[in-house]
Write an enzyme that holds these catalytic residues in place. Sequence first.
Site, mmCIF file in Angstrom:
data_model
loop_
_atom_site.group_PDB
_atom_site.id
_atom_site.type_symbol
_atom_site.label_atom_id
_atom_site.label_comp_id
_atom_site.label_asym_id
_atom_site.label_seq_id
_atom_site.Cartn_x
_atom_site.Cartn_y
_atom_site.Cartn_z
ATOM 1 N N ASN A 1 62.350 25.779 5.042
ATOM 2 C CA ASN A 1 62.452 24.905 6.220
ATOM 3 C C ASN A 1 61.117 24.175 6.359
ATOM 4 O O ASN A 1 60.135 24.781 6.755
ATOM 5 C CB ASN A 1 62.754 25.780 7.446
ATOM 6 C CG ASN A 1 62.683 25.004 8.752
ATOM 7 O OD1 ASN A 1 62.612 23.776 8.752
ATOM 8 N ND2 ASN A 1 62.711 25.729 9.856
ATOM 9 N N LYS B 1 60.370 21.913 8.405
ATOM 10 C CA LYS B 1 60.078 21.517 9.804
ATOM 11 C C LYS B 1 59.619 20.053 9.829
ATOM 12 O O LYS B 1 60.068 19.264 9.001
ATOM 13 C CB LYS B 1 59.073 22.483 10.419
ATOM 14 C CG LYS B 1 59.518 23.944 10.241
ATOM 15 C CD LYS B 1 58.737 24.919 11.055
ATOM 16 C CE LYS B 1 59.259 26.327 10.768
ATOM 17 N NZ LYS B 1 58.698 27.334 11.639
ATOM 18 N N HIS C 1 67.704 26.991 15.272
ATOM 19 C CA HIS C 1 66.353 27.506 15.008
ATOM 20 C C HIS C 1 65.651 27.746 16.346
ATOM 21 O O HIS C 1 65.842 26.997 17.307
ATOM 22 C CB HIS C 1 65.564 26.501 14.154
ATOM 23 C CG HIS C 1 64.278 27.066 13.662
ATOM 24 N ND1 HIS C 1 63.160 27.125 14.470
ATOM 25 C CD2 HIS C 1 63.934 27.639 12.492
ATOM 26 C CE1 HIS C 1 62.178 27.697 13.785
ATOM 27 N NE2 HIS C 1 62.618 28.025 12.577
ATOM 28 N N GLU D 1 62.820 27.116 17.351
ATOM 29 C CA GLU D 1 62.055 25.972 17.880
ATOM 30 C C GLU D 1 62.984 24.990 18.580
ATOM 31 O O GLU D 1 62.599 24.371 19.577
ATOM 32 C CB GLU D 1 61.251 25.314 16.735
ATOM 33 C CG GLU D 1 60.068 26.193 16.346
ATOM 34 C CD GLU D 1 59.616 26.098 14.900
ATOM 35 O OE1 GLU D 1 59.958 25.113 14.207
ATOM 36 O OE2 GLU D 1 58.919 27.029 14.448
ATOM 37 N N GLU E 1 65.557 35.693 12.580
ATOM 38 C CA GLU E 1 64.156 35.273 12.636
ATOM 39 C C GLU E 1 63.551 35.677 13.974
ATOM 40 O O GLU E 1 63.691 34.945 14.970
ATOM 41 C CB GLU E 1 64.057 33.745 12.511
ATOM 42 C CG GLU E 1 64.576 33.188 11.216
ATOM 43 C CD GLU E 1 63.947 31.829 10.917
ATOM 44 O OE1 GLU E 1 63.280 31.725 9.895
ATOM 45 O OE2 GLU E 1 64.113 30.905 11.721
ATOM 46 N N GLY F 1 55.563 31.892 11.873
ATOM 47 C CA GLY F 1 54.286 31.195 11.784
ATOM 48 C C GLY F 1 53.095 32.002 12.280
ATOM 49 O O GLY F 1 52.015 31.448 12.471
ATOM 50 N N SER G 1 57.288 34.492 8.697
ATOM 51 C CA SER G 1 56.087 34.847 7.940
ATOM 52 C C SER G 1 56.377 35.480 6.580
ATOM 53 O O SER G 1 55.652 36.376 6.138
ATOM 54 C CB SER G 1 55.181 35.759 8.775
ATOM 55 O OG SER G 1 54.689 35.049 9.905
HETATM 56 P P1 PGA Z 1 57.428 30.796 8.839
HETATM 57 O O1 PGA Z 1 58.680 30.056 9.539
HETATM 58 O O2 PGA Z 1 57.880 31.245 7.472
HETATM 59 O O3 PGA Z 1 56.346 29.744 8.794
HETATM 60 O O4 PGA Z 1 57.084 31.952 9.703
HETATM 61 C C1 PGA Z 1 59.987 30.527 9.381
HETATM 62 C C2 PGA Z 1 60.943 29.606 10.096
HETATM 63 O O5 PGA Z 1 60.625 29.106 11.181
HETATM 64 O O6 PGA Z 1 62.072 29.363 9.622
#
Ligand code: PGA
Length: 266
Positions: free
Chosen positions: A18, A20, A104, A106, A182, A188, A227
């Site tokens: 992803n 983003k 997601h 976010e 997740e 992140g 992560s």
């Molecule tokens: P990350 O993000 O691997 O940077 O923790 C995962 C995601 O948001 O899908």
Amino acid sequence: MTGSQKSNAKIRPIIAGNWKMNGLLSAMGALAAIRDGANAPSSPRTLVICPPFTLLKTACDSCAGSNLVLGAQDCHTHGFGAFTGDVSAPMLADCGARFCIVGHSERRALHQERDVDVHAKALAALGAGLTPIICLGEREDARDAGKAHDVVMQQLERSVPDAAELKTPVGADGPPMVIAYEPVWAIGTGHVPTNADIIAMHEAIRGALKQRFGAWGERIPILYGGSVKPSNAREILALADVNGALVGGASLNASDFLAIAASLPE
Ligand code: PGA
């Protein structure tokens, strides 16, 4: 293989990246490196990159005929219409996308998307022939309050379409959808749940999917996200009911993403 590990042989694993809101046209070099790495012989798995909308068509064209498939990060609930700034599932399919992330955290947090919206987006994706990657995950306060399981089960109950809602017939491989667990606090941050916590949540999700879909529920891939890096991928991807990963930050770097893919159990 320990008691916490088992073969996920029935399900073809998926490593999805992803990107983003990252990636200018100059990032096509990284995409080409991932595409070329995806074509190297290895055990069967599906590699997906979900770039921003602006790169999707170029990415699909550059990966046509390769082992790297493309996905989008979101879609609108409607196919067409007066929705300024939005992008629909049929438009994504028209570009050549095969997957679409929906729900997601976010989007849930920054765009106030509720389970009902995620459910409608998943149906829109399915209706356009895309495979939705439906994201679930608890926030840190819910985890600390011992409510992680309940939160995720409720999200699953409300966000994931029922078999009866799937307009296209379900093939031998089961409902054409993917779940991504997740935990919001792991995204992140460099923090990852314990193996026992990942196993417990994936087991609970698998149980709920079996209850909902019967035998099909055993074939829906459940990805872990939050992560995932080359340094922890091997351990996470070997856990029971972990059928792959949804990777954010590390998917922007071709060698990291390919190293994660190479960490899948044989
Ligand atoms: P990350 O993000 O691997 O940077 O923790 C995962 C995601 O948001 O899908």
